[in-house]
Write an enzyme that holds these catalytic residues in place. Structure first.
Site, mmCIF file in Angstrom:
data_model
loop_
_atom_site.group_PDB
_atom_site.id
_atom_site.type_symbol
_atom_site.label_atom_id
_atom_site.label_comp_id
_atom_site.label_asym_id
_atom_site.label_seq_id
_atom_site.Cartn_x
_atom_site.Cartn_y
_atom_site.Cartn_z
ATOM 1 N N GLY A 14 0.856 -1.093 0.052
ATOM 2 C CA GLY A 14 -0.110 -0.085 0.021
ATOM 3 C C GLY A 14 0.912 1.320 -0.108
ATOM 4 O O GLY A 14 1.998 1.156 0.528
ATOM 5 N N ARG A 18 -1.299 8.484 3.390
ATOM 6 C CA ARG A 18 -1.959 9.223 4.929
ATOM 7 C C ARG A 18 -1.283 9.173 6.034
ATOM 8 O O ARG A 18 -1.399 9.921 7.024
ATOM 9 C CB ARG A 18 -3.304 8.434 5.260
ATOM 10 C CG ARG A 18 -4.537 9.181 4.359
ATOM 11 C CD ARG A 18 -5.826 8.209 4.718
ATOM 12 N NE ARG A 18 -5.839 6.773 4.042
ATOM 13 C CZ ARG A 18 -6.808 5.898 4.301
ATOM 14 N NH1 ARG A 18 -7.604 6.384 5.132
ATOM 15 N NH2 ARG A 18 -6.678 4.938 3.762
ATOM 16 N N ALA A 366 27.598 9.913 46.315
ATOM 17 C CA ALA A 366 26.768 10.913 45.613
ATOM 18 C C ALA A 366 27.629 11.745 44.744
ATOM 19 O O ALA A 366 28.862 12.269 44.908
ATOM 20 C CB ALA A 366 25.919 11.679 46.440
HETATM 21 C C1 UD1 Z 1 -9.884 -4.750 2.375
HETATM 22 C C2 UD1 Z 1 -10.777 -5.889 1.707
HETATM 23 C C3 UD1 Z 1 -11.800 -5.649 2.418
HETATM 24 C C4 UD1 Z 1 -11.667 -5.383 4.053
HETATM 25 C C5 UD1 Z 1 -10.570 -4.407 4.442
HETATM 26 C C6 UD1 Z 1 -10.081 -4.629 5.665
HETATM 27 C C7 UD1 Z 1 -10.339 -6.362 -0.548
HETATM 28 C C8 UD1 Z 1 -10.873 -6.102 -2.041
HETATM 29 N N1 UD1 Z 1 -11.049 -5.839 0.268
HETATM 30 O O1 UD1 Z 1 -10.292 -3.455 1.894
HETATM 31 O O2 UD1 Z 1 -12.909 -6.299 2.208
HETATM 32 O O3 UD1 Z 1 -13.023 -5.217 4.715
HETATM 33 O O4 UD1 Z 1 -9.528 -4.870 3.580
HETATM 34 O O5 UD1 Z 1 -9.254 -3.631 6.229
HETATM 35 O O6 UD1 Z 1 -9.238 -7.115 -0.308
HETATM 36 N N2 UD1 Z 1 -2.518 -4.035 -0.719
HETATM 37 C C9 UD1 Z 1 -1.387 -4.436 -1.677
HETATM 38 N N3 UD1 Z 1 -1.231 -4.274 -2.894
HETATM 39 C C10 UD1 Z 1 -2.471 -3.920 -3.612
HETATM 40 C C11 UD1 Z 1 -3.661 -3.377 -2.715
HETATM 41 C C12 UD1 Z 1 -3.529 -3.434 -1.420
HETATM 42 O O7 UD1 Z 1 -0.392 -4.721 -1.254
HETATM 43 O O8 UD1 Z 1 -2.576 -3.538 -4.794
HETATM 44 C C13 UD1 Z 1 -2.395 -4.094 0.597
HETATM 45 C C14 UD1 Z 1 -2.402 -2.755 1.347
HETATM 46 O O9 UD1 Z 1 -1.150 -2.512 1.691
HETATM 47 C C15 UD1 Z 1 -3.118 -3.259 2.537
HETATM 48 C C16 UD1 Z 1 -3.739 -4.356 2.140
HETATM 49 O O10 UD1 Z 1 -3.605 -4.712 1.153
HETATM 50 O O11 UD1 Z 1 -2.208 -3.617 3.654
HETATM 51 C C17 UD1 Z 1 -5.477 -4.016 2.031
HETATM 52 O O12 UD1 Z 1 -5.589 -3.102 1.149
HETATM 53 P P1 UD1 Z 1 -6.755 -1.982 1.079
HETATM 54 O O13 UD1 Z 1 -6.685 -1.038 -0.206
HETATM 55 O O14 UD1 Z 1 -6.537 -1.146 2.463
HETATM 56 O O15 UD1 Z 1 -8.067 -2.649 1.135
HETATM 57 P P2 UD1 Z 1 -9.390 -2.150 1.748
HETATM 58 O O16 UD1 Z 1 -10.009 -1.393 0.363
HETATM 59 O O17 UD1 Z 1 -9.219 -1.447 2.759
#
Ligand code: UD1
Ligand code: CA
Length: 451
Positions: A14, A18, A366
């Site tokens: 990710g 933020r 001390a």
């Molecule tokens: C994801 C889930 C959602 C769940 C939520 C919980 C999916 C499609 N959705 O959503 O159902 O309720 O987490 O927090 O899985 N990441 C990568 N590469 C990518 C995309 C994401 O490494 O291409 C990693 C991110 O760094 C993160 C995790 O996967 O650690 C989750 O990705 P994020 O985009 O936060 O998923 P959400 O939309 O929150």
């Protein structure tokens, strides 16, 4: 856990925008340990024999912080961020090597517990092809909703793709999933990106597995366990939860915390039974405290090893390499660095001990200071057993004081002291009769002239 083999895939590609940081999000620390290392530790504790880290940046650093915590870590770069299923497949090589269980975890959920992972693996060992760990929340916005029919998990719907009715569901995907290794590649490869975000959703694996006739289950875990950290406010929340859990564990294990909420622990703080910790004590990394130790208020301790029945503080600072033997005492406003304080030795007031060895039962008066640094190099001070160092002594290192020696108050020691000797290293006192009075009269006269 049985003999089932297990691969954990930790998603950490990710952007973490933020966090507003130059460092990758998963390198930010909870209790002094990067988030991703917490996750890797949980995976190892739940019996993973291999860990695959999927990263988007800082690959070397992320691998380096994970490596000390589990034997077998490989990092995979996800070049484009096309969704969670795409991220998992970045570790395809790892998935191709047979494993009974595959766990998918997020690198930004530092509070995940080994028990949560064990529960997910348990579901696989009971016959499921996919197990999804879900949690209940009154504010499900943003999470994938777990769609159940007749108590069976049939699909997961992401926020952007959910209907009005589906959005009412409060049972959500925590992001932690277990997949049977034998079906993983086939299922993951079947996932497309025909959805509102145009991403490859890992969550689609549920419907695909169902369509193949495989068993799919949802199990509930605490929201805390899958709490995702996106910014520094959430990082502080995770820290607070971690600290609360740890205080609780310490007390259950026999440590008395006089005012628990005021004590700060590190991920690796170890404290023995019957130790008392007064309010406002900070434990930095790499601290090991024995049994029946007393740590008084406002002490700051890092990289220190403290044996049984020692006493520390109030207001003591133990820095890396401080070693206290049994019943040693380091009192108020004392700093100890890279030094060993022998059994029953006392360093009680306003003292700096650095790069030193203090023998058993010795007493350091001390205001004593080891002058260990000449601006270029550090030098050692060695003090034998049963030595008495008088108040306000400067020990100009390198210097050695033999056992049983006595150092007079106010000495500036620049030479070694043989055992049992008395060392006096200060100007001699001279009393001049009547001269005090003469001086006072002269000063008074000067003052009157001025006014
Ligand atoms: C994801 C889930 C959602 C769940 C939520 C919980 C999916 C499609 N959705 O959503 O159902 O309720 O987490 O927090 O899985 N990441 C990568 N590469 C990518 C995309 C994401 O490494 O291409 C990693 C991110 O760094 C993160 C995790 O996967 O650690 C989750 O990705 P994020 O985009 O936060 O998923 P959400 O939309 O929150
Ligand atoms: Ca998220």
């Amino acid at each position: 856990m049985t003999e089932r083999s297990c691969l954990s895939i930790v998603l950490a590609a990710g952007e973490g925008t933020r966090m507003k940081s130059d460092r990758s999000k998963v390198l930010h620390e909870v209790a002094g340990l990067p988030m991703v290392a917490h996750v890797v530790r949980a995976a190892a504790a739940a019996g993973s024999d291999r860990v695959a880290l999927v990263v988007g940046r800082d690959a070397e650093t992320v691998e380096a912080v994970a490596t000390p915590h589990t034997a077998n870590v490989t990092t995979y770069l996800q070049k484009e961020r096309l969704g969670t299923a795409h991220a998992v497949l970045a570790a395809q090589e790892a998935i191709e090597e047979p494993a009974d269980d595959i766990l998918v975890l997020f690198g930004d959920t530092p509070l995940v517990r080994p028990d949560d992972l064990a529960a997910a693996r348990m579901a696989l060992s009971e016959g499921a092809a996919v197990a999804v760990m879900g949690f209940y929340t009154e504010n499900p916005f943003g999470y994938g909703r777990l769609i159940e029919e007749d108590g069976q998990l049939v699909d997961i719907r992401e926020e952007k793709d959910a209907s009005f009715l589906e959005k009412q569901i409060q049972f959500c995907n925590g992001g932690l999933m277990a997949i049977a290794g034998e079906h993983a590649l086939e299922l993951l490869r079947g996932i497309g990106n025909d959805n509102a975000k145009g991403e490859y959703y890992l969550t689609d694996i549920v419907a695909l597995a169902r369509a193949e006739g495989y068993e799919v289950v949802a199990r509930e875990i605490a929201f805390e366990s899958v709490l995702g950290i996106n910014n520094r406010v959430e990082l502080a929340e995770a820290e607070a939860i971690w600290q609360r859990r740890t205080r609780h564990r310490m007390m259950v294990d026999g440590v008395t915390l006089m005012q628990p909420a005021s004590v700060h622990f590190s991920w690796d703080t170890a404290i023995g039974q019957d130790t008392l910790v007064e309010p406002n004590v900070v434990f930095g990394p790499a601290v090991s405290i024995g049994r029946s130790v007393t740590i008084r208020a406002f002490s700051h301790i890092e990289g220190a090893t403290v044996a049984d029945s020692a006493e520390i503080g109030p207001f003591a600072r133990l820095r890396p390499g401080a070693e206290l033997a049994d019943k040693a005492k380091v009192g108020n406003f004392c700093e100890v660095k890279k030094s060993r304080i022998g059994e029953g030795a006392k360093v009680n007031h306003l003292t700096y001990i650095g790069d030193a060895e203090i023998g058993a039962r010795s007493n350091i008066g001390a205001g004593t200071v080891t002058c260990n640094y000449d601006g270029y190099a550090k030098h050692r001070t060695t003090i034998g057993e049963d030595v008495f160092v008088g108040t306000h002594t400067s020990l100009v290192a390198p210097v050695t004081i033999g056992p049983g020696a006595y150092v007079a108050t106010g000495s500036v020691l620049t030479e070694d002291v043989p055992g049992d000797a008395l060392a006096i290293a200060r100007g001699r006192q001279v009393n001049k009769d009547g001269r005090g009075k003469i001086l006072r009269e002269r000063l008074q006269a000067q003052k009157q002239q001025k006014s």
